[in-house]
Design a protein around this motif. Sequence first.
Motif, mmCIF file in Angstrom:
data_model
loop_
_atom_site.group_PDB
_atom_site.id
_atom_site.type_symbol
_atom_site.label_atom_id
_atom_site.label_comp_id
_atom_site.label_asym_id
_atom_site.label_seq_id
_atom_site.Cartn_x
_atom_site.Cartn_y
_atom_site.Cartn_z
ATOM 1 N N ARG A 33 -67.442 -1.383 17.110
ATOM 2 C CA ARG A 33 -68.541 -2.102 16.463
ATOM 3 C C ARG A 33 -69.893 -1.705 17.033
ATOM 4 O O ARG A 33 -70.868 -1.549 16.295
ATOM 5 C CB ARG A 33 -68.334 -3.614 16.595
ATOM 6 C CG ARG A 33 -67.191 -4.109 15.732
ATOM 7 C CD ARG A 33 -67.018 -5.600 15.785
ATOM 8 N NE ARG A 33 -68.261 -6.252 15.393
ATOM 9 C CZ ARG A 33 -68.601 -7.465 15.778
ATOM 10 N NH1 ARG A 33 -67.812 -8.162 16.559
ATOM 11 N NH2 ARG A 33 -69.733 -7.996 15.383
ATOM 12 N N MET A 34 -69.963 -1.524 18.357
ATOM 13 C CA MET A 34 -71.229 -1.112 18.972
ATOM 14 C C MET A 34 -71.613 0.293 18.513
ATOM 15 O O MET A 34 -72.769 0.549 18.173
ATOM 16 C CB MET A 34 -71.122 -1.171 20.504
ATOM 17 C CG MET A 34 -71.082 -2.588 21.030
ATOM 18 S SD MET A 34 -70.778 -2.777 22.812
ATOM 19 C CE MET A 34 -71.463 -1.354 23.546
ATOM 20 N N ASP A 35 -70.631 1.197 18.494
ATOM 21 C CA ASP A 35 -70.905 2.561 18.038
ATOM 22 C C ASP A 35 -71.267 2.577 16.553
ATOM 23 O O ASP A 35 -72.136 3.340 16.123
ATOM 24 C CB ASP A 35 -69.691 3.459 18.283
ATOM 25 C CG ASP A 35 -69.444 3.725 19.754
ATOM 26 O OD1 ASP A 35 -70.375 3.522 20.573
ATOM 27 O OD2 ASP A 35 -68.312 4.124 20.101
ATOM 28 N N ASP A 36 -70.610 1.726 15.759
ATOM 29 C CA ASP A 36 -70.906 1.634 14.334
ATOM 30 C C ASP A 36 -72.358 1.226 14.113
ATOM 31 O O ASP A 36 -73.062 1.836 13.300
ATOM 32 C CB ASP A 36 -69.953 0.633 13.673
ATOM 33 C CG ASP A 36 -70.235 0.451 12.194
ATOM 34 O OD1 ASP A 36 -70.109 1.429 11.430
ATOM 35 O OD2 ASP A 36 -70.593 -0.679 11.800
ATOM 36 N N ASP A 37 -72.811 0.213 14.830
ATOM 37 C CA ASP A 37 -74.210 -0.227 14.709
ATOM 38 C C ASP A 37 -75.175 0.891 15.089
ATOM 39 O O ASP A 37 -76.166 1.150 14.388
ATOM 40 C CB ASP A 37 -74.476 -1.456 15.579
ATOM 41 C CG ASP A 37 -73.828 -2.716 15.032
ATOM 42 O OD1 ASP A 37 -73.479 -2.737 13.834
ATOM 43 O OD2 ASP A 37 -73.667 -3.674 15.816
ATOM 44 N N ALA A 38 -74.893 1.567 16.198
ATOM 45 C CA ALA A 38 -75.773 2.646 16.656
ATOM 46 C C ALA A 38 -75.777 3.807 15.657
ATOM 47 O O ALA A 38 -76.838 4.389 15.372
ATOM 48 C CB ALA A 38 -75.334 3.140 18.033
ATOM 49 N N CYS A 39 -74.624 4.129 15.105
ATOM 50 C CA CYS A 39 -74.535 5.255 14.170
ATOM 51 C C CYS A 39 -75.155 4.924 12.814
ATOM 52 O O CYS A 39 -75.708 5.802 12.153
ATOM 53 C CB CYS A 39 -73.087 5.707 14.017
ATOM 54 S SG CYS A 39 -72.458 6.524 15.500
ATOM 55 N N ARG A 40 -75.093 3.669 12.392
ATOM 56 C CA ARG A 40 -75.776 3.271 11.161
ATOM 57 C C ARG A 40 -77.288 3.451 11.321
ATOM 58 O O ARG A 40 -77.961 3.938 10.420
ATOM 59 C CB ARG A 40 -75.462 1.822 10.808
ATOM 60 C CG ARG A 40 -74.087 1.620 10.220
ATOM 61 C CD ARG A 40 -73.784 0.134 10.036
ATOM 62 N NE ARG A 40 -72.434 -0.063 9.576
ATOM 63 C CZ ARG A 40 -72.110 -0.485 8.358
ATOM 64 N NH1 ARG A 40 -73.053 -0.751 7.479
ATOM 65 N NH2 ARG A 40 -70.858 -0.628 8.015
ATOM 66 N N GLN A 41 -77.802 3.067 12.492
ATOM 67 C CA GLN A 41 -79.230 3.237 12.747
ATOM 68 C C GLN A 41 -79.591 4.723 12.813
ATOM 69 O O GLN A 41 -80.610 5.150 12.273
ATOM 70 C CB GLN A 41 -79.642 2.533 14.047
ATOM 71 C CG GLN A 41 -81.132 2.566 14.295
ATOM 72 C CD GLN A 41 -81.924 1.908 13.178
ATOM 73 O OE1 GLN A 41 -81.618 0.797 12.746
ATOM 74 N NE2 GLN A 41 -82.946 2.584 12.689
ATOM 75 N N TYR A 42 -78.741 5.515 13.455
ATOM 76 C CA TYR A 42 -78.969 6.961 13.542
ATOM 77 C C TYR A 42 -79.013 7.579 12.139
ATOM 78 O O TYR A 42 -79.908 8.377 11.828
ATOM 79 C CB TYR A 42 -77.858 7.611 14.374
ATOM 80 C CG TYR A 42 -77.880 9.112 14.321
ATOM 81 C CD1 TYR A 42 -78.818 9.855 15.043
ATOM 82 C CD2 TYR A 42 -76.961 9.812 13.533
ATOM 83 C CE1 TYR A 42 -78.836 11.238 14.974
ATOM 84 C CE2 TYR A 42 -76.979 11.187 13.467
ATOM 85 C CZ TYR A 42 -77.916 11.893 14.184
ATOM 86 O OH TYR A 42 -77.945 13.272 14.116
#
Length: 172
Positions: free
Chosen positions: A42-51
């Motif tokens: 979930r943390m990586d998903d949030d960061a990758c959506r922003q990226y």
Amino acid sequence: MRSTAKILPLSALLLLSACTTIPSGPSVTVLPGTGKSFEQFRMDDDACRQYALDRINGVTPNQAANQSGVMSAVTGTVIGAAAGAALGGHEGAGVGAGTGLLVGSLIGSETAQDSGYSTQQRYNASYMQCMYASGHRVPVYGRIIRQPRAASYPPPPPPGMPPPPPPGVSPP
């Protein structure tokens, strides 16, 4: 007065078509990587959506589609009004503007769809690259090509030659 009555339904059609939306976020399935917790996913998903959003300059696919569709409709209206005024005087400008709005809206809906789709594809690619780099599983597209298997038996003997003995049997 008549030209306003003709343009009003077309304007309503344009506004109604602007209500369609493209969902925000990725349209691909990514699974947690081996050994990754769901919280890490979930943390990586949030960061990758922003990226991914940063990679498309912060313009969502829905915004790109709406901007493209509105610009096509406005351009069609202006060109239609100018052509109508040049060909038919003051009365022709209203008819030309209405026709231009209709044609521009039709063309705009196609360009809006293309623009939104293109932006979504770029977003998905950036999102998958980020999630893959973070150790998660992403879809892989490809084709499986099956190579012909080599025969596990010897080729037949040339004409006129006796066949070889079976394996494991010694000649007499």
